[in-house]
Design a protein around this motif. Structure first.
Motif: not given
Length: 432
Positions: A250-257, A338-344, A279-284
């Motif tokens: 998750w930290w990778f998603f926040l700082f490197w995407l 990536i959005g599917l992964a953040t949702a996961g 991406i982050f809407v899918l995470a929500d």
């Protein structure tokens, strides 16, 4: 009229007020600002890297400084807030992170950014302990999960707001203004908090009926469970392992995407907004569906063990396709993967946090969460250094995506080996 007098005036027929939800809205705003502040650097990173001239390893060191401070802060924040109370404790935390957020505008070197990030990590570590304690003060137990879910949604809202807001400010007034503006948001929240927050018994705007509703639970155990007793149990290590292995993703998603999208698809600062928001809407969505799925399995008659791990398996499998994102020819295919992964991840996280209440009594849950949060921050610190070295030496994101795609399945296996039935930890036996 005193809080005690207001309690005695409450009757079963009295209409319960809504003031406690105003407090919850304040917590939501604070959590949103918290994530906006930490996300500013990630959004601006590709362009600051060119302007200031830091290397991949130096950017990794800057991120590591935040993670190290966040880990330290998680160990200390709870005790400080318990000692000082929520009003003063929360105020100190947000004061520190406000100053830290604005101090980024003065940084002109790697060391300057590291110092600013370290201070930001220390301050931001206080948000969740303070917010959770505030919920405990203002809500009866039956409403706490819902209230926590509301304020916790600020983490995803912040991750959505930052890529929309920060590029516009940076392009219009310069990158320093982005840090100053988001820091000013924190100062505004702090002023409102100090002027309006009181405990329920001291809040004159609170009705007698609502105070009685808030205090309607029987007294809760308050004895603190020492870490050494918690860590004797395999169930605690299952949670720690899950956080240590998957939080860094998750930290990778926040700082490197943002850096990945800029490097692979040439997105400009303004063009980053829409892909990151998607991406982050899918995470929500994933956060909501992950919790719903476990509940659905329980309603089908599955055991808690099977339902929880079944939902975690589905979420883990959602992350696996991210291994193809590093080589996707199309931007929106990469965004979808990536959005599917953040949702996961967010669905996984919802179930991992619930593991603590599955396996530990309520009076030990906060301590277990604190230990796991520390482990996750340490994992994030380690991956930040590793990614910086990896990109410096290879320039390829593929190994990182391969690691992300496998991390959740590995973590689930370890959780199952350490807690095969999610049996409750018998802490009382240790005290005997």
């Amino acid at each position: 009229m005193s809080g005690g007098d207001r309690t005695t005036l409450a009757t079963p027929a009295a209409k319960v007020g809504m003031y406690r939800w105003r407090v919850c809205a304040m917590l939501l705003a604070a959590t949103t600002i918290n994530y906006v502040d930490r996300q500013v650097l990630g959004v601006l990173a590709p362009f600051l890297q060119d302007e200031i001239g830091w290397s991949e390893m130096q950017y990794g060191a800057i991120v590591t400084a935040f993670q190290a401070a966040y880990a330290i802060g998680l160990l200390c924040a709870g005790a400080i807030i318990d000692r000082l109370g929520t009003k003063a404790g929360y105020a100190i935390a947000i004061c520190v992170w406000s100053i830290a957020a604005m101090s980024h505008s003065l940084a002109a070197s790697v060391v300057g950014f590291m110092l600013a990030r370290f201070l930001l990590g220390l301050g931001e570590a206080g948000n969740f302990p303070a917010a959770i304690k505030t919920v405990a003060e203002w809500f009866p137990r039956r409403e706490r999960a819902f209230a926590t879910g509301i304020f916790n949604s600020g983490s995803n809202i912040g991750a959505i707001v930052a890529p929309l807001l920060v590029p516009v400010i940076a392009v219009t007034w310069g990158w320093q203004a982005a840090f100053l503006f988001t820091g000013a948001l924190s100062v505004t929240w702090l002023a409102v908090w100090l002027l309006t927050y009181r405990t329920p018994e001291q809040q004159p705007a609170l009705s007698a009926a609502e105070l009685a509703h808030i205090r309607s639970d029987p007294p809760e155990p308050s004895a603190k469970v020492p870490w050494r007793r918690i860590l004797r149990h395999r169930q605690a290590w299952a949670f720690v392992a899950a956080k240590f292995i998957t939080d860094p993703i998750w930290w990778f998603f926040l700082f490197w995407l943002p850096k990945f999208l800029n490097a692979e698809y040439g997105l400009t600062l303004l063009a980053l907004g829409l892909p990151l928001v998607a991406i982050f809407v899918l995470a929500d969505v994933g956060s909501i569906l992950g919790g719903w799925l476990a509940g659905r399995f329980l309603r089908l008659g599955w055991s808690v063990n099977r339902a929880r791990k079944g939902a975690m398996l589905v979420c883990a499998l959602c992350v696996v396709p991210i291994v193809f994102a590093a080589q996707a020819d199309n931007l929106w295919l990469a965004v979808a993967l990536i959005g599917l992964a953040t949702a996961g991840h967010q669905g996984w996280s919802a179930n991992v946090f619930t593991l603590t209440s599955d396996m530990f009594p309520r009076h030990a849950v906060a301590s277990v969460v604190g230990i796991g949060g520390f482990a996750g921050a340490v994992g994030g610190m380690m991956i930040a250094t590793f990614i910086g070295w990896l990109l410096q030496t290879t320039g390829s994101y593929l190994p990182v995506f391969l690691m992300a795609g496998s991390a959740y399945l590995v973590a689930l296996l370890i959780v199952h080996l350490l807690a095969p039935q999610l049996a409750p930890a018998r802490l009382d036996d240790d005290a005997a």
